[in-house]
Design a protein around this motif. Sequence first.
Motif, PDB file in Angstrom:
ATOM      1  N   LEU A 159       0.825  -1.205   0.000  1.00 55.45           N
ATOM      2  CA  LEU A 159       0.000   0.000   0.000  1.00 55.45           C
ATOM      3  C   LEU A 159       0.858   1.254   0.000  1.00 55.45           C
ATOM      4  O   LEU A 159       0.556   2.213  -0.719  1.00 55.45           O
ATOM      5  CB  LEU A 159      -0.932  -0.015   1.215  1.00 55.45           C
ATOM      6  CG  LEU A 159      -1.844   1.205   1.358  1.00 55.45           C
ATOM      7  CD1 LEU A 159      -2.766   1.320   0.165  1.00 55.45           C
ATOM      8  CD2 LEU A 159      -2.634   1.121   2.643  1.00 55.45           C
ATOM      9  N   TRP A 160       1.940   1.264   0.757  1.00 54.64           N
ATOM     10  CA  TRP A 160       2.767   2.474   0.824  1.00 54.64           C
ATOM     11  C   TRP A 160       3.390   2.784  -0.530  1.00 54.64           C
ATOM     12  O   TRP A 160       3.533   3.939  -0.907  1.00 54.64           O
ATOM     13  CB  TRP A 160       3.833   2.342   1.913  1.00 54.64           C
ATOM     14  CG  TRP A 160       4.784   1.208   1.717  1.00 54.64           C
ATOM     15  CD1 TRP A 160       4.671  -0.050   2.222  1.00 54.64           C
ATOM     16  CD2 TRP A 160       5.988   1.212   0.935  1.00 54.64           C
ATOM     17  NE1 TRP A 160       5.727  -0.825   1.817  1.00 54.64           N
ATOM     18  CE2 TRP A 160       6.563  -0.082   1.034  1.00 54.64           C
ATOM     19  CE3 TRP A 160       6.654   2.177   0.191  1.00 54.64           C
ATOM     20  CZ2 TRP A 160       7.743  -0.418   0.394  1.00 54.64           C
ATOM     21  CZ3 TRP A 160       7.835   1.834  -0.442  1.00 54.64           C
ATOM     22  CH2 TRP A 160       8.362   0.555  -0.340  1.00 54.64           C
ATOM     23  N   LEU A 161       3.732   1.746  -1.303  1.00 54.75           N
ATOM     24  CA  LEU A 161       4.305   1.971  -2.618  1.00 54.75           C
ATOM     25  C   LEU A 161       3.249   2.513  -3.587  1.00 54.75           C
ATOM     26  O   LEU A 161       3.529   3.414  -4.385  1.00 54.75           O
ATOM     27  CB  LEU A 161       4.907   0.673  -3.161  1.00 54.75           C
ATOM     28  CG  LEU A 161       5.584   0.760  -4.522  1.00 54.75           C
ATOM     29  CD1 LEU A 161       6.748   1.751  -4.482  1.00 54.75           C
ATOM     30  CD2 LEU A 161       6.067  -0.597  -4.957  1.00 54.75           C
ATOM     31  N   LEU A 175       1.031   6.937  -6.762  1.00 53.67           N
ATOM     32  CA  LEU A 175      -0.114   7.772  -7.135  1.00 53.67           C
ATOM     33  C   LEU A 175       0.105   9.226  -6.754  1.00 53.67           C
ATOM     34  O   LEU A 175      -0.291  10.136  -7.494  1.00 53.67           O
ATOM     35  CB  LEU A 175      -1.392   7.229  -6.489  1.00 53.67           C
ATOM     36  CG  LEU A 175      -1.911   5.932  -7.074  1.00 53.67           C
ATOM     37  CD1 LEU A 175      -3.106   5.434  -6.282  1.00 53.67           C
ATOM     38  CD2 LEU A 175      -2.267   6.100  -8.540  1.00 53.67           C
ATOM     39  N   GLY A 176       0.710   9.462  -5.608  1.00 58.10           N
ATOM     40  CA  GLY A 176       1.017  10.834  -5.212  1.00 58.10           C
ATOM     41  C   GLY A 176       1.997  11.494  -6.163  1.00 58.10           C
ATOM     42  O   GLY A 176       1.822  12.654  -6.549  1.00 58.10           O
ATOM     43  N   TYR A 177       3.016  10.756  -6.573  1.00 60.81           N
ATOM     44  CA  TYR A 177       4.007  11.291  -7.511  1.00 60.81           C
ATOM     45  C   TYR A 177       3.348  11.625  -8.853  1.00 60.81           C
ATOM     46  O   TYR A 177       3.573  12.698  -9.415  1.00 60.81           O
ATOM     47  CB  TYR A 177       5.131  10.278  -7.698  1.00 60.81           C
ATOM     48  CG  TYR A 177       6.161  10.718  -8.702  1.00 60.81           C
ATOM     49  CD1 TYR A 177       7.110  11.666  -8.363  1.00 60.81           C
ATOM     50  CD2 TYR A 177       6.174  10.198  -9.989  1.00 60.81           C
ATOM     51  CE1 TYR A 177       8.064  12.083  -9.279  1.00 60.81           C
ATOM     52  CE2 TYR A 177       7.114  10.606 -10.916  1.00 60.81           C
ATOM     53  CZ  TYR A 177       8.061  11.550 -10.556  1.00 60.81           C
ATOM     54  OH  TYR A 177       8.979  11.968 -11.470  1.00 60.81           O
TER      55      TYR A 177
END
Length: 51
Positions: A5-7, A12-14
């Motif tokens: 999930l963190w990846l 997605l944020g990037y």
Amino acid sequence: MDVPLWLAVIALGYLGIKLARPPWWLVALLLVGGYLIADSVLAPALATVLK
């Protein structure tokens, strides 16, 4: 394929920052605000709203 999930959140944020190009102060404000709200007494109330 299992993606942590963190990846997925980082990817997605990037992409969101690259494509939408929001001002950096807005990104910082949302990150700090989310961190502060998640660690406050409002967290259980927000969890019920988001479910």
